[in-house]
Design a protein around this motif. Structure first.
Motif, PDB file in Angstrom:
ATOM      1  N   LEU A  18       0.856  -1.282   0.074  1.00 19.18           N
ATOM      2  CA  LEU A  18      -0.101  -0.055  -0.154  1.00 19.18           C
ATOM      3  C   LEU A  18       0.974   1.230   0.010  1.00 19.18           C
ATOM      4  O   LEU A  18       2.015   1.183   0.424  1.00 19.18           O
ATOM      5  CB  LEU A  18      -0.892  -0.139   1.439  1.00 19.18           C
ATOM      6  CG  LEU A  18      -2.108  -0.673   1.198  1.00 19.18           C
ATOM      7  CD1 LEU A  18      -2.780  -0.551   2.663  1.00 19.18           C
ATOM      8  CD2 LEU A  18      -3.217  -0.327   0.078  1.00 19.18           C
ATOM      9  N   ARG A  19       0.613   2.465  -0.518  1.00 16.61           N
ATOM     10  CA  ARG A  19       1.186   3.432  -0.431  1.00 16.61           C
ATOM     11  C   ARG A  19       0.108   4.517   0.250  1.00 16.61           C
ATOM     12  O   ARG A  19      -0.993   4.979  -0.352  1.00 16.61           O
ATOM     13  CB  ARG A  19       1.642   4.213  -1.820  1.00 16.61           C
ATOM     14  CG  ARG A  19       2.556   5.545  -1.708  1.00 16.61           C
ATOM     15  CD  ARG A  19       2.791   6.010  -3.112  1.00 16.61           C
ATOM     16  NE  ARG A  19       1.710   6.829  -3.706  1.00 16.61           N
ATOM     17  CZ  ARG A  19       2.274   7.553  -4.559  1.00 16.61           C
ATOM     18  NH1 ARG A  19       3.495   7.739  -5.105  1.00 16.61           N
ATOM     19  NH2 ARG A  19       1.243   8.128  -5.437  1.00 16.61           N
ATOM     20  N   LEU A  20       0.612   5.044   1.300  1.00 15.88           N
ATOM     21  CA  LEU A  20      -0.209   5.983   2.282  1.00 15.88           C
ATOM     22  C   LEU A  20       0.534   7.544   1.670  1.00 15.88           C
ATOM     23  O   LEU A  20       1.561   7.811   1.227  1.00 15.88           O
ATOM     24  CB  LEU A  20       0.031   5.963   3.431  1.00 15.88           C
ATOM     25  CG  LEU A  20      -0.200   4.746   4.350  1.00 15.88           C
ATOM     26  CD1 LEU A  20      -0.053   4.706   5.760  1.00 15.88           C
ATOM     27  CD2 LEU A  20      -1.627   4.158   3.806  1.00 15.88           C
ATOM     28  N   SER A  21      -0.467   8.408   1.563  1.00 18.30           N
ATOM     29  CA  SER A  21      -0.278  10.023   1.342  1.00 18.30           C
ATOM     30  C   SER A  21      -0.461  10.746   2.253  1.00 18.30           C
ATOM     31  O   SER A  21      -1.659  10.564   3.019  1.00 18.30           O
ATOM     32  CB  SER A  21      -0.959  10.193   0.188  1.00 18.30           C
ATOM     33  OG  SER A  21      -0.488   9.511  -1.103  1.00 18.30           O
ATOM     34  N   CYS A  22       0.433  11.695   2.474  1.00 22.68           N
ATOM     35  CA  CYS A  22      -0.295  12.848   3.537  1.00 22.68           C
ATOM     36  C   CYS A  22      -0.013  14.154   2.618  1.00 22.68           C
ATOM     37  O   CYS A  22       1.031  14.369   2.539  1.00 22.68           O
ATOM     38  CB  CYS A  22       0.716  12.826   4.655  1.00 22.68           C
ATOM     39  SG  CYS A  22       0.723  14.165   5.926  1.00 22.68           S
ATOM     40  N   ALA A  23      -1.164  14.750   2.570  1.00 22.53           N
ATOM     41  CA  ALA A  23      -1.173  16.159   1.813  1.00 22.53           C
ATOM     42  C   ALA A  23      -1.246  17.370   2.660  1.00 22.53           C
ATOM     43  O   ALA A  23      -2.050  17.119   3.818  1.00 22.53           O
ATOM     44  CB  ALA A  23      -2.617  16.107   1.057  1.00 22.53           C
ATOM     45  N   ALA A  24      -0.275  18.237   2.670  1.00 23.70           N
ATOM     46  CA  ALA A  24      -0.318  19.218   3.596  1.00 23.70           C
ATOM     47  C   ALA A  24      -0.763  20.502   3.117  1.00 23.70           C
ATOM     48  O   ALA A  24      -0.429  20.779   1.861  1.00 23.70           O
ATOM     49  CB  ALA A  24       1.145  19.222   4.057  1.00 23.70           C
ATOM     50  N   SER A  25      -1.454  21.337   3.951  1.00 19.97           N
ATOM     51  CA  SER A  25      -1.806  22.727   3.232  1.00 19.97           C
ATOM     52  C   SER A  25      -1.314  23.668   4.579  1.00 19.97           C
ATOM     53  O   SER A  25      -0.879  23.433   5.383  1.00 19.97           O
ATOM     54  CB  SER A  25      -3.305  22.718   2.984  1.00 19.97           C
ATOM     55  OG  SER A  25      -3.697  22.426   4.405  1.00 19.97           O
ATOM     56  N   GLY A  26      -1.105  24.686   3.954  1.00 17.07           N
ATOM     57  CA  GLY A  26      -0.523  25.764   4.868  1.00 17.07           C
ATOM     58  C   GLY A  26       1.021  25.957   4.763  1.00 17.07           C
ATOM     59  O   GLY A  26       1.664  26.146   3.562  1.00 17.07           O
ATOM     60  N   ARG A  27       1.755  26.228   6.018  1.00 11.21           N
ATOM     61  CA  ARG A  27       3.152  26.401   5.971  1.00 11.21           C
ATOM     62  C   ARG A  27       3.857  25.190   5.966  1.00 11.21           C
ATOM     63  O   ARG A  27       4.866  24.913   6.685  1.00 11.21           O
ATOM     64  CB  ARG A  27       3.621  27.227   6.999  1.00 11.21           C
ATOM     65  CG  ARG A  27       3.089  28.483   7.191  1.00 11.21           C
ATOM     66  CD  ARG A  27       3.072  29.206   8.481  1.00 11.21           C
ATOM     67  NE  ARG A  27       4.499  28.786   8.963  1.00 11.21           N
ATOM     68  CZ  ARG A  27       4.370  28.425  10.381  1.00 11.21           C
ATOM     69  NH1 ARG A  27       3.575  27.903  10.855  1.00 11.21           N
ATOM     70  NH2 ARG A  27       5.789  28.145  10.919  1.00 11.21           N
ATOM     71  N   HIS A  28       3.638  24.328   4.948  1.00  7.56           N
ATOM     72  CA  HIS A  28       4.165  22.885   5.130  1.00  7.56           C
ATOM     73  C   HIS A  28       5.689  23.061   4.870  1.00  7.56           C
ATOM     74  O   HIS A  28       6.320  22.141   5.222  1.00  7.56           O
ATOM     75  CB  HIS A  28       3.637  22.083   3.881  1.00  7.56           C
ATOM     76  CG  HIS A  28       4.093  20.843   3.701  1.00  7.56           C
ATOM     77  ND1 HIS A  28       4.920  20.520   2.823  1.00  7.56           N
ATOM     78  CD2 HIS A  28       4.013  19.521   4.352  1.00  7.56           C
ATOM     79  CE1 HIS A  28       5.489  19.205   2.904  1.00  7.56           C
ATOM     80  NE2 HIS A  28       4.924  18.635   4.022  1.00  7.56           N
ATOM     81  N   SER A  29       6.166  23.812   4.114  1.00 10.24           N
ATOM     82  CA  SER A  29       7.558  23.997   3.738  1.00 10.24           C
ATOM     83  C   SER A  29       8.513  24.347   4.671  1.00 10.24           C
ATOM     84  O   SER A  29       9.762  24.119   4.808  1.00 10.24           O
ATOM     85  CB  SER A  29       7.661  24.905   2.441  1.00 10.24           C
ATOM     86  OG  SER A  29       7.475  26.016   2.895  1.00 10.24           O
ATOM     87  N   ASP A  30       7.841  24.633   5.842  1.00 11.30           N
ATOM     88  CA  ASP A  30       8.595  25.170   7.190  1.00 11.30           C
ATOM     89  C   ASP A  30       8.624  24.202   8.014  1.00 11.30           C
ATOM     90  O   ASP A  30       9.110  24.411   8.863  1.00 11.30           O
ATOM     91  CB  ASP A  30       7.793  26.537   7.856  1.00 11.30           C
ATOM     92  CG  ASP A  30       7.854  27.765   6.612  1.00 11.30           C
ATOM     93  OD1 ASP A  30       6.878  28.593   7.049  1.00 11.30           O
ATOM     94  OD2 ASP A  30       8.772  27.634   5.883  1.00 11.30           O
TER      95      ASP A  30
END
Length: 127
Positions: A18-30
């Motif tokens: 299986l492949r799980l995904s975690c989508a980030a919104s906001g200041r993810h790059s920090d």
């Protein structure tokens, strides 16, 4: 605010992937570190794998080394957990979590240091 949304969980037979995904919104790059954690029924939550953003280092729990791989696509603001050779003991709710505070290498596997959490996705491995 940062929000994390997991997906990709489901029912799979032992030995499957299986492949799980975690989508980030906001200041993810920090974020300083981001990773995957799991909680099986009746057990404490444990760290599975994490990624340190400052140097790109990755860490894995001994129980998943060689079977799971964490990766990150910054263009998509998404972190993945590729899981192979799944075992019934991998059955758990899997959470994505991140921290924005500096930490010592390897501590990202300790869930007490992560302050932003997703809602979790259930992985069930049948024997």
């Amino acid at each position: 605010d940062v929000q994390l949304v997991e997906s990709g969980g489901g029912l799979v037979q032992a030995g499957g992937s299986l492949r799980l995904s975690c989508a980030a919104s906001g200041r993810h790059s920090d974020d300083y570190a981001i990773g995957w954690y799991r909680q099986a029924p009746g057990k404490d939550r444990e760290g599975v794998s994490c990624f340190m953003n400052n140097d790109g280092s990755t860490y894995y729990a001994d129980s998943v080394k060689g079977r799971f791989t964490i990766s990150r696509d910054n263009a998509k603001n998404t972190v993945y957990l590729q899981m192979h050779s799944l075992k019934p003991e991998d059955t758990a709710v899997y959470y994505c979590a991140a921290t924005f505070f500096p930490m010592s290498p390897g501590l990202c596997l300790d869930d007490v240091y992560l302050e932003v959490w997703g809602q979790g996705t259930l992985v069930t491995v049948s024997s």
